[in-house]
Design a protein around this motif. Structure first.
Motif, mmCIF file in Angstrom:
data_model
loop_
_atom_site.group_PDB
_atom_site.id
_atom_site.type_symbol
_atom_site.label_atom_id
_atom_site.label_comp_id
_atom_site.label_asym_id
_atom_site.label_seq_id
_atom_site.Cartn_x
_atom_site.Cartn_y
_atom_site.Cartn_z
ATOM 1 N N MET A 1 0.848 -1.194 0.000
ATOM 2 C CA MET A 1 0.000 0.000 0.000
ATOM 3 C C MET A 1 0.877 1.234 0.000
ATOM 4 O O MET A 1 1.942 1.270 0.606
ATOM 5 C CB MET A 1 -0.929 -0.014 1.216
ATOM 6 C CG MET A 1 -1.747 1.271 1.376
ATOM 7 S SD MET A 1 -2.927 1.157 2.744
ATOM 8 C CE MET A 1 -4.226 0.227 1.939
ATOM 9 N N SER A 2 0.420 2.287 -0.650
ATOM 10 C CA SER A 2 1.160 3.542 -0.699
ATOM 11 C C SER A 2 1.183 4.184 0.677
ATOM 12 O O SER A 2 0.457 3.808 1.592
ATOM 13 C CB SER A 2 0.512 4.493 -1.717
ATOM 14 O OG SER A 2 0.492 3.912 -3.000
ATOM 15 N N GLY A 3 2.038 5.195 0.799
ATOM 16 C CA GLY A 3 2.227 5.823 2.098
ATOM 17 C C GLY A 3 1.147 6.818 2.457
ATOM 18 O O GLY A 3 1.435 8.012 2.640
ATOM 19 N N HIS A 4 -0.090 6.373 2.551
ATOM 20 C CA HIS A 4 -1.182 7.256 2.925
ATOM 21 C C HIS A 4 -1.287 7.341 4.446
ATOM 22 O O HIS A 4 -0.902 6.423 5.163
ATOM 23 C CB HIS A 4 -2.502 6.752 2.337
ATOM 24 C CG HIS A 4 -2.554 6.800 0.847
ATOM 25 N ND1 HIS A 4 -2.379 7.963 0.136
ATOM 26 C CD2 HIS A 4 -2.753 5.828 -0.083
ATOM 27 C CE1 HIS A 4 -2.474 7.716 -1.163
ATOM 28 N NE2 HIS A 4 -2.688 6.430 -1.311
ATOM 29 N N PRO A 5 -1.847 8.432 4.948
ATOM 30 C CA PRO A 5 -2.005 8.564 6.400
ATOM 31 C C PRO A 5 -2.981 7.540 6.954
ATOM 32 O O PRO A 5 -3.861 7.050 6.232
ATOM 33 C CB PRO A 5 -2.531 9.991 6.559
ATOM 34 C CG PRO A 5 -3.155 10.333 5.246
ATOM 35 C CD PRO A 5 -2.342 9.619 4.222
ATOM 36 N N ASP A 6 -2.862 7.255 8.243
ATOM 37 C CA ASP A 6 -3.799 6.338 8.876
ATOM 38 C C ASP A 6 -5.090 7.076 9.231
ATOM 39 O O ASP A 6 -5.209 8.293 9.043
ATOM 40 C CB ASP A 6 -3.179 5.676 10.104
ATOM 41 C CG ASP A 6 -2.709 6.683 11.157
ATOM 42 O OD1 ASP A 6 -3.171 7.855 11.138
ATOM 43 O OD2 ASP A 6 -1.883 6.304 12.001
ATOM 44 N N LEU A 7 -6.069 6.330 9.755
ATOM 45 C CA LEU A 7 -7.374 6.923 10.056
ATOM 46 C C LEU A 7 -7.265 8.066 11.049
ATOM 47 O O LEU A 7 -7.923 9.105 10.899
ATOM 48 C CB LEU A 7 -8.332 5.855 10.598
ATOM 49 C CG LEU A 7 -8.849 4.793 9.638
ATOM 50 C CD1 LEU A 7 -9.879 3.917 10.346
ATOM 51 C CD2 LEU A 7 -9.447 5.402 8.390
ATOM 52 N N ALA A 8 -6.431 7.897 12.059
ATOM 53 C CA ALA A 8 -6.306 8.933 13.074
ATOM 54 C C ALA A 8 -5.734 10.227 12.496
ATOM 55 O O ALA A 8 -6.186 11.326 12.828
ATOM 56 C CB ALA A 8 -5.428 8.429 14.223
ATOM 57 N N THR A 9 -4.768 10.102 11.605
ATOM 58 C CA THR A 9 -4.167 11.292 10.995
ATOM 59 C C THR A 9 -5.168 11.977 10.073
ATOM 60 O O THR A 9 -5.300 13.212 10.089
ATOM 61 C CB THR A 9 -2.903 10.902 10.216
ATOM 62 O OG1 THR A 9 -1.951 10.317 11.111
ATOM 63 C CG2 THR A 9 -2.277 12.122 9.549
ATOM 64 N N MET A 10 -5.895 11.194 9.269
ATOM 65 C CA MET A 10 -6.903 11.790 8.404
ATOM 66 C C MET A 10 -7.977 12.499 9.228
ATOM 67 O O MET A 10 -8.406 13.610 8.886
ATOM 68 C CB MET A 10 -7.532 10.715 7.513
ATOM 69 C CG MET A 10 -6.615 10.213 6.417
ATOM 70 S SD MET A 10 -7.458 9.135 5.224
ATOM 71 C CE MET A 10 -7.608 7.643 6.197
ATOM 72 N N ALA A 11 -8.397 11.860 10.313
ATOM 73 C CA ALA A 11 -9.415 12.463 11.171
ATOM 74 C C ALA A 11 -8.913 13.779 11.757
ATOM 75 O O ALA A 11 -9.651 14.770 11.811
ATOM 76 C CB ALA A 11 -9.803 11.496 12.281
ATOM 77 N N ALA A 12 -7.670 13.802 12.194
ATOM 78 C CA ALA A 12 -7.114 15.021 12.779
ATOM 79 C C ALA A 12 -7.023 16.143 11.756
ATOM 80 O O ALA A 12 -7.284 17.313 12.068
ATOM 81 C CB ALA A 12 -5.734 14.727 13.366
ATOM 82 N N ARG A 13 -6.688 15.799 10.528
ATOM 83 C CA ARG A 13 -6.590 16.817 9.482
ATOM 84 C C ARG A 13 -7.962 17.408 9.154
ATOM 85 O O ARG A 13 -8.100 18.630 8.983
ATOM 86 C CB ARG A 13 -5.949 16.210 8.232
ATOM 87 C CG ARG A 13 -4.465 15.917 8.381
ATOM 88 C CD ARG A 13 -3.905 15.201 7.169
ATOM 89 N NE ARG A 13 -2.461 15.017 7.277
ATOM 90 C CZ ARG A 13 -1.718 14.362 6.382
ATOM 91 N NH1 ARG A 13 -2.293 13.839 5.305
ATOM 92 N NH2 ARG A 13 -0.415 14.238 6.558
ATOM 93 N N VAL A 14 -8.967 16.558 9.059
ATOM 94 C CA VAL A 14 -10.311 17.045 8.769
ATOM 95 C C VAL A 14 -10.825 17.910 9.918
ATOM 96 O O VAL A 14 -11.429 18.966 9.708
ATOM 97 C CB VAL A 14 -11.270 15.875 8.484
ATOM 98 C CG1 VAL A 14 -12.715 16.368 8.367
ATOM 99 C CG2 VAL A 14 -10.865 15.155 7.203
ATOM 100 N N ALA A 15 -10.584 17.471 11.147
ATOM 101 C CA ALA A 15 -11.031 18.245 12.308
ATOM 102 C C ALA A 15 -10.352 19.613 12.338
ATOM 103 O O ALA A 15 -10.997 20.630 12.629
ATOM 104 C CB ALA A 15 -10.731 17.469 13.594
ATOM 105 N N ALA A 16 -9.062 19.658 12.021
ATOM 106 C CA ALA A 16 -8.347 20.933 12.007
ATOM 107 C C ALA A 16 -8.867 21.833 10.893
ATOM 108 O O ALA A 16 -8.977 23.057 11.072
ATOM 109 C CB ALA A 16 -6.853 20.681 11.839
ATOM 110 N N PHE A 17 -9.203 21.241 9.757
ATOM 111 C CA PHE A 17 -9.758 22.027 8.653
ATOM 112 C C PHE A 17 -11.080 22.653 9.059
ATOM 113 O O PHE A 17 -11.331 23.838 8.807
ATOM 114 C CB PHE A 17 -9.951 21.132 7.430
ATOM 115 C CG PHE A 17 -10.539 21.850 6.244
ATOM 116 C CD1 PHE A 17 -9.731 22.557 5.373
ATOM 117 C CD2 PHE A 17 -11.903 21.820 6.009
ATOM 118 C CE1 PHE A 17 -10.269 23.232 4.277
ATOM 119 C CE2 PHE A 17 -12.458 22.491 4.924
ATOM 120 C CZ PHE A 17 -11.634 23.198 4.061
ATOM 121 N N GLU A 18 -11.942 21.874 9.701
ATOM 122 C CA GLU A 18 -13.229 22.431 10.120
ATOM 123 C C GLU A 18 -13.034 23.554 11.140
ATOM 124 O O GLU A 18 -13.701 24.596 11.059
ATOM 125 C CB GLU A 18 -14.132 21.354 10.721
ATOM 126 C CG GLU A 18 -15.440 21.954 11.227
ATOM 127 C CD GLU A 18 -16.468 20.934 11.685
ATOM 128 O OE1 GLU A 18 -17.661 21.304 11.741
ATOM 129 O OE2 GLU A 18 -16.090 19.784 11.975
#
Length: 219
Positions: A1-18
């Motif tokens: 699998m490519s080096g994509h962020p894990d669920l926790a990192t994606m969640a943190a990024r979306v929360a920070a964006f909001e």
């Protein structure tokens, strides 16, 4: 699998964006749109669920549906689970309700990680994308046969593609297409998925309200 962020990192990024960057659109500030029957209609709120489902076999991916041909609005089109916000609901509640109704996936408020920019559509809705994460088997979903013809699990590798942009004479904004699931998916779904990709996977604050829908989706 490519080096994509894990669920926790994606969640943190979306929360920070909001918290710091999300754009909200008040439907009351928009012009009325002409419905299929010719009447003018005030824009209304809607919500879609952007669900990152971590399947034991396939890994994390976003749930995408193809609407049945029997539906009155946008039959056969690709869509995220969602619909109009009912009286007394907020966008988060509406997105969770629609997800349960369409795919049989009941997620609590604790699975909601944040919201992306509102996207006004040509057909008279202001769509709020509500991002949720869950670890669950894909084969436990129970799609509604009245609304859903097919469910796609778009892996992060499949989602992390470059969009196509088309010029049309009807608009000065480019039409966006995402080449996924063997098709070219259009806005508003493509615009929402593109912003999710930018925010969650690439940690960018990319706006998508300047991206157009195809003319066939204007009504």
């Amino acid at each position: 699998m490519s080096g994509h962020p894990d669920l926790a990192t994606m969640a943190a990024r979306v929360a920070a964006f909001e918290r710091g960057h999300r754009r909200e659109v008040d439907p009351g500030t928009l012009d009325p749109v002409r419905a299929r029957d010719g009447d003018l209609r005030a824009p209304r709120r809607a919500a879609v669920a952007v669900v990152v489902l971590d399947d034991p076999g396939r890994g994390p991916g976003v749930l995408l549906t193809r609407r049945t041909s029997r539906l009155r609005d946008h039959p056969g089109q690709f869509a995220l689970p969602g619909g109009s916000v009912d009286p007394g609901e907020d966008t988060v509640t509406a997105a969770r309700r629609e997800l349960d109704e369409e795919l049989g996936l009941a997620l609590g408020a604790d699975r909601v990680v944040g919201r992306l920019d509102d996207y006004p559509t040509r057909s008279g809705f202001v769509i709020t994308p509500v991002v949720m994460t869950v670890a669950a088997p894909l084969d436990e979903l129970a799609p509604s046969p009245d609304e859903v013809a097919h469910v796609f699990h778009v892996t992060l590798d499949e989602l992390d593609v470059e969009p196509h942009y088309l010029e049309i004479p009807e608009s000065d904004r480019p039409v966006v297409q995402l080449p996924i699931v063997g098709h070219r998916v259009h806005a508003p779904t493509a615009a929402v998925l593109l912003q999710f990709r930018e925010v969650a996977l690439r940690d960018r604050r990319t706006r998508v309200d300047g991206l157009e829908q195809p003319v066939f989706a204007w009504r």
